[in-house]
Scaffold this motif. Sequence first.
Motif, PDB file in Angstrom:
ATOM      1  N   VAL A   3       0.856  -1.185   0.000  1.00  0.00           N
ATOM      2  CA  VAL A   3       0.000   0.000   0.000  1.00  0.00           C
ATOM      3  C   VAL A   3       0.890   1.231   0.000  1.00  0.00           C
ATOM      4  O   VAL A   3       1.749   1.388   0.878  1.00  0.00           O
ATOM      5  CB  VAL A   3      -0.930   0.012   1.228  1.00  0.00           C
ATOM      6  N   ASP A   4       0.687   2.121  -0.961  1.00  0.00           N
ATOM      7  CA  ASP A   4       1.496   3.343  -1.004  1.00  0.00           C
ATOM      8  C   ASP A   4       1.045   4.300   0.090  1.00  0.00           C
ATOM      9  O   ASP A   4      -0.102   4.223   0.580  1.00  0.00           O
ATOM     10  CB  ASP A   4       1.380   4.013  -2.380  1.00  0.00           C
ATOM     11  N   PRO A   5       1.911   5.215   0.537  1.00  0.00           N
ATOM     12  CA  PRO A   5       1.602   6.086   1.685  1.00  0.00           C
ATOM     13  C   PRO A   5       0.356   6.940   1.499  1.00  0.00           C
ATOM     14  O   PRO A   5      -0.385   7.172   2.458  1.00  0.00           O
ATOM     15  CB  PRO A   5       2.855   6.959   1.806  1.00  0.00           C
ATOM     16  N   ILE A   6       0.118   7.424   0.295  1.00  0.00           N
ATOM     17  CA  ILE A   6      -1.052   8.282   0.073  1.00  0.00           C
ATOM     18  C   ILE A   6      -2.346   7.479   0.255  1.00  0.00           C
ATOM     19  O   ILE A   6      -3.283   7.909   0.936  1.00  0.00           O
ATOM     20  CB  ILE A   6      -0.993   8.931  -1.318  1.00  0.00           C
ATOM     21  N   THR A   7      -2.392   6.304  -0.353  1.00  0.00           N
ATOM     22  CA  THR A   7      -3.580   5.451  -0.210  1.00  0.00           C
ATOM     23  C   THR A   7      -3.767   5.036   1.248  1.00  0.00           C
ATOM     24  O   THR A   7      -4.895   5.009   1.763  1.00  0.00           O
ATOM     25  CB  THR A   7      -3.448   4.209  -1.095  1.00  0.00           C
ATOM     26  N   LEU A   8      -2.648   4.713   1.922  1.00  0.00           N
ATOM     27  CA  LEU A   8      -2.723   4.342   3.335  1.00  0.00           C
ATOM     28  C   LEU A   8      -3.346   5.462   4.147  1.00  0.00           C
ATOM     29  O   LEU A   8      -4.193   5.224   5.018  1.00  0.00           O
ATOM     30  CB  LEU A   8      -1.335   4.007   3.865  1.00  0.00           C
ATOM     31  N   ASN A   9      -2.957   6.680   3.868  1.00  0.00           N
ATOM     32  CA  ASN A   9      -3.485   7.814   4.623  1.00  0.00           C
ATOM     33  C   ASN A   9      -4.970   8.021   4.337  1.00  0.00           C
ATOM     34  O   ASN A   9      -5.765   8.244   5.264  1.00  0.00           O
ATOM     35  CB  ASN A   9      -2.701   9.078   4.270  1.00  0.00           C
ATOM     36  N   ILE A  10      -5.354   7.930   3.070  1.00  0.00           N
ATOM     37  CA  ILE A  10      -6.751   8.183   2.695  1.00  0.00           C
ATOM     38  C   ILE A  10      -7.671   7.102   3.264  1.00  0.00           C
ATOM     39  O   ILE A  10      -8.659   7.394   3.946  1.00  0.00           O
ATOM     40  CB  ILE A  10      -6.896   8.263   1.169  1.00  0.00           C
ATOM     41  N   GLY A  12      -6.886   4.766   5.500  1.00  0.00           N
ATOM     42  CA  GLY A  12      -6.715   4.658   6.947  1.00  0.00           C
ATOM     43  C   GLY A  12      -7.502   5.703   7.713  1.00  0.00           C
ATOM     44  O   GLY A  12      -8.082   5.429   8.769  1.00  0.00           O
ATOM     45  N   THR A  13      -7.540   6.931   7.170  1.00  0.00           N
ATOM     46  CA  THR A  13      -8.329   7.984   7.808  1.00  0.00           C
ATOM     47  C   THR A  13      -9.818   7.648   7.779  1.00  0.00           C
ATOM     48  O   THR A  13     -10.545   7.893   8.749  1.00  0.00           O
ATOM     49  CB  THR A  13      -8.069   9.329   7.113  1.00  0.00           C
ATOM     50  N   ALA A  14     -10.270   7.075   6.687  1.00  0.00           N
ATOM     51  CA  ALA A  14     -11.673   6.666   6.591  1.00  0.00           C
ATOM     52  C   ALA A  14     -11.983   5.567   7.603  1.00  0.00           C
ATOM     53  O   ALA A  14     -13.044   5.574   8.247  1.00  0.00           O
ATOM     54  CB  ALA A  14     -11.981   6.189   5.172  1.00  0.00           C
ATOM     55  N   LEU A  15     -11.073   4.612   7.776  1.00  0.00           N
ATOM     56  CA  LEU A  15     -11.282   3.535   8.749  1.00  0.00           C
ATOM     57  C   LEU A  15     -11.297   4.085  10.173  1.00  0.00           C
ATOM     58  O   LEU A  15     -12.053   3.613  11.031  1.00  0.00           O
ATOM     59  CB  LEU A  15     -10.184   2.471   8.608  1.00  0.00           C
ATOM     60  N   ALA A  16     -10.471   5.090  10.436  1.00  0.00           N
ATOM     61  CA  ALA A  16     -10.445   5.695  11.768  1.00  0.00           C
ATOM     62  C   ALA A  16     -11.703   6.500  12.047  1.00  0.00           C
ATOM     63  O   ALA A  16     -12.129   6.630  13.198  1.00  0.00           O
ATOM     64  CB  ALA A  16      -9.211   6.584  11.907  1.00  0.00           C
ATOM     65  N   ALA A  17     -12.306   7.046  11.000  1.00  0.00           N
ATOM     66  CA  ALA A  17     -13.506   7.870  11.177  1.00  0.00           C
ATOM     67  C   ALA A  17     -14.732   7.029  11.524  1.00  0.00           C
ATOM     68  O   ALA A  17     -15.679   7.529  12.137  1.00  0.00           O
ATOM     69  CB  ALA A  17     -13.774   8.686   9.915  1.00  0.00           C
ATOM     70  N   ILE A  18     -14.733   5.761  11.126  1.00  0.00           N
ATOM     71  CA  ILE A  18     -15.919   4.926  11.345  1.00  0.00           C
ATOM     72  C   ILE A  18     -16.240   4.784  12.831  1.00  0.00           C
ATOM     73  O   ILE A  18     -17.391   5.017  13.242  1.00  0.00           O
ATOM     74  CB  ILE A  18     -15.741   3.558  10.654  1.00  0.00           C
ATOM     75  N   ARG A 203     -15.691   1.131  -2.860  1.00  0.00           N
ATOM     76  CA  ARG A 203     -14.854   2.113  -3.545  1.00  0.00           C
ATOM     77  C   ARG A 203     -13.447   1.583  -3.820  1.00  0.00           C
ATOM     78  O   ARG A 203     -12.867   1.840  -4.879  1.00  0.00           O
ATOM     79  CB  ARG A 203     -14.786   3.382  -2.699  1.00  0.00           C
ATOM     80  N   HIS A 204     -12.878   0.816  -2.858  1.00  0.00           N
ATOM     81  CA  HIS A 204     -11.463   0.439  -2.960  1.00  0.00           C
ATOM     82  C   HIS A 204     -11.231  -1.061  -3.114  1.00  0.00           C
ATOM     83  O   HIS A 204     -10.098  -1.463  -3.404  1.00  0.00           O
ATOM     84  CB  HIS A 204     -10.699   0.926  -1.722  1.00  0.00           C
ATOM     85  N   GLY A 205     -12.260  -1.879  -2.931  1.00  0.00           N
ATOM     86  CA  GLY A 205     -12.098  -3.316  -3.074  1.00  0.00           C
ATOM     87  C   GLY A 205     -11.686  -3.994  -1.778  1.00  0.00           C
ATOM     88  O   GLY A 205     -11.098  -3.373  -0.885  1.00  0.00           O
ATOM     89  N   VAL A 212      -4.792  -2.340   3.893  1.00  0.00           N
ATOM     90  CA  VAL A 212      -4.677  -1.144   4.731  1.00  0.00           C
ATOM     91  C   VAL A 212      -4.917  -1.489   6.195  1.00  0.00           C
ATOM     92  O   VAL A 212      -4.208  -0.998   7.091  1.00  0.00           O
ATOM     93  CB  VAL A 212      -5.659  -0.057   4.259  1.00  0.00           C
ATOM     94  N   MET A 213      -5.894  -2.352   6.463  1.00  0.00           N
ATOM     95  CA  MET A 213      -6.132  -2.782   7.846  1.00  0.00           C
ATOM     96  C   MET A 213      -4.887  -3.404   8.455  1.00  0.00           C
ATOM     97  O   MET A 213      -4.511  -3.111   9.599  1.00  0.00           O
ATOM     98  CB  MET A 213      -7.298  -3.780   7.889  1.00  0.00           C
ATOM     99  N   ASP A 214      -4.213  -4.255   7.693  1.00  0.00           N
ATOM    100  CA  ASP A 214      -2.987  -4.900   8.193  1.00  0.00           C
ATOM    101  C   ASP A 214      -1.886  -3.882   8.421  1.00  0.00           C
ATOM    102  O   ASP A 214      -1.182  -3.912   9.442  1.00  0.00           O
ATOM    103  CB  ASP A 214      -2.512  -5.962   7.194  1.00  0.00           C
ATOM    104  N   GLU A 215      -1.718  -2.974   7.468  1.00  0.00           N
ATOM    105  CA  GLU A 215      -0.634  -1.996   7.577  1.00  0.00           C
ATOM    106  C   GLU A 215      -0.860  -1.031   8.735  1.00  0.00           C
ATOM    107  O   GLU A 215       0.094  -0.606   9.397  1.00  0.00           O
ATOM    108  CB  GLU A 215      -0.487  -1.226   6.264  1.00  0.00           C
ATOM    109  N   LEU A 216      -2.109  -0.674   9.008  1.00  0.00           N
ATOM    110  CA  LEU A 216      -2.388   0.200  10.145  1.00  0.00           C
ATOM    111  C   LEU A 216      -1.945  -0.444  11.455  1.00  0.00           C
ATOM    112  O   LEU A 216      -1.414   0.230  12.348  1.00  0.00           O
ATOM    113  CB  LEU A 216      -3.879   0.524  10.202  1.00  0.00           C
TER     114      LEU A 216
END
Length: 553
Positions: A3-10, A12-18, A203-205, A212-216
């Motif tokens: 996962v590239d850093p930009i996608t991780l941030n986008i 990951g932020t959505a997952l944190a908002a839930i 949206r992301h598959g 992203v869940m693993d990388e977080l």
Amino acid sequence: MTVDPITLNIVGTALAAIPREMAANLRRAAFSSVVREARDYAVALVDPRGNVVSQAEAIPIMTAGISHAIAAVLAEIDPAALTGDDAILYNDPFRGGQHLQDIYLFTPIFHEGTLAGFAASVAHHVDIGGGEPGLTIKAREVYQEGIRLPGRPFSVSRDWHGGFVEQLFRLNVRVPDLVVGDLNAQFAANNVAAERLRELVARHGHELTAAVMDELQDYAERRLRDSIAEIPDGDYTAEEIIDASTWGGDRHHVRVAVRVRGSDLEVDFTGTDPQVPANLNCPFASTVSSVQSAIRGLLRDKDIPFNEGCNRPIRVSAPYGSILNPAAPAAVRARLTPASRAFDAVIRALAEALPDRVVATGYDTTSAAALSYLDPHSHQYEVVLEVLGGGWGAGAAGDGADALDNPISNCASAPVEALEIDYSHFRVTEFALIPGSGGDGRNRGGLGFVRTYEATRDGVTFSAYSDRHRYGARGLFGGGDGATGGLEVTRSDGTVQRLSHIDAVTLAAGERVSLRTGGGGGYGPPAERPAVRREADLRDGLIVNEPVKETPQ
């Protein structure tokens, strides 16, 4: 999948908002004051394997609890057999739960037939059956404390909404509208999580979202390890005590050894006293949460997101059958008291290694109080649960905070106005800081407070558990101890009766109970406190000429 850093941030932020949206919805939909006003709940998003991915900022004692609870549940069911109509209710304190009042709700989230994760919520319910309304202070085993839920899937469409599971609750609790209402609030929060996660996966598959869940989790582990590595390697020990006078003893002991080796940290409670035949036992999941809260509070990096990765660098052990890891069927309702001493012991143990980051011991006791009334005409109960704290310990940076719930509980004090709108069997006649209750020192301990309840009807029952009625919070590096707490009842004839720290009393209309919480310990020698600060404290009514010290019982 990388996962590239930009996608991780986008993503990951959505997952944190839930979970943050879940928390807001749960509170707004809740019925009871302990959830709606005191905010005694937690929520999280969990990956398909049962690992917490993101969690809202809520109750610290529940921080590691969700991981332990869902791990216990998934170990005994077949996740592949779950459907989108399933839900799981769980509260077993001996397999990952906390105490019975903390009911977990886990709901699987599917997108196009594939399990994407779980929504998780836990809330403290005002009554869960048991021997007494809200709080069974004399319980000697868990069976006396209420219903234990096994964590098996049920069909929401069939068994809730008037079905068997909902009716099971309604028939076994004293205030079914409040309990079922709060459970519905948990369902609402979990439904929000399901909707948001499905949108994200659409949206992301599945593959990218899972990556992203693993990388977080790996990211949180790396940051936590970097922070632990800043603590000097060594072996550190401490001891804290719990008042045991109610059971004919003197004190219970919580002993800890903290071992730091690079980025690994081991916390061992060997030497802690055995479990007791009373409600003062702490399930292991709560012990782990206490350790996590203490360690994270001492690290320089203050915004490490909490998820399963944070559990990896920290190993916690407590003897099976001890007060911090009890065997069934121990009673566990007052588990916050030993959990708080575990928290205090870890911080005191690391005082030598981190003198500028630690704080003196606070009152660090949740004074839980239940006021209940059974109407003789309608035969309906009114039950309210109060979660109250005291003064926090002072630190190198300043004075301790006044009148806050203990750090691992972090509940808000319910506003007097909200209580008196919801309940008619009592009123609050006093809610005030206690001058001089904080320990003296270079930095002063936080103040405790007094909260007085007056019964408005005959037959109101007041029950409570607390601690530090004989031994105040200890100061640090020469700071003074905080004042102790207390409970007393004023009868209709004017006589005053002092109660124990775990006690119950029945009130007639007009009779009052005063609950007093203690102060936090001071930090540093009192002689080093600047005169200008001492004068300001005296002018503001925060101290008196002589420090307040209670006479031990």
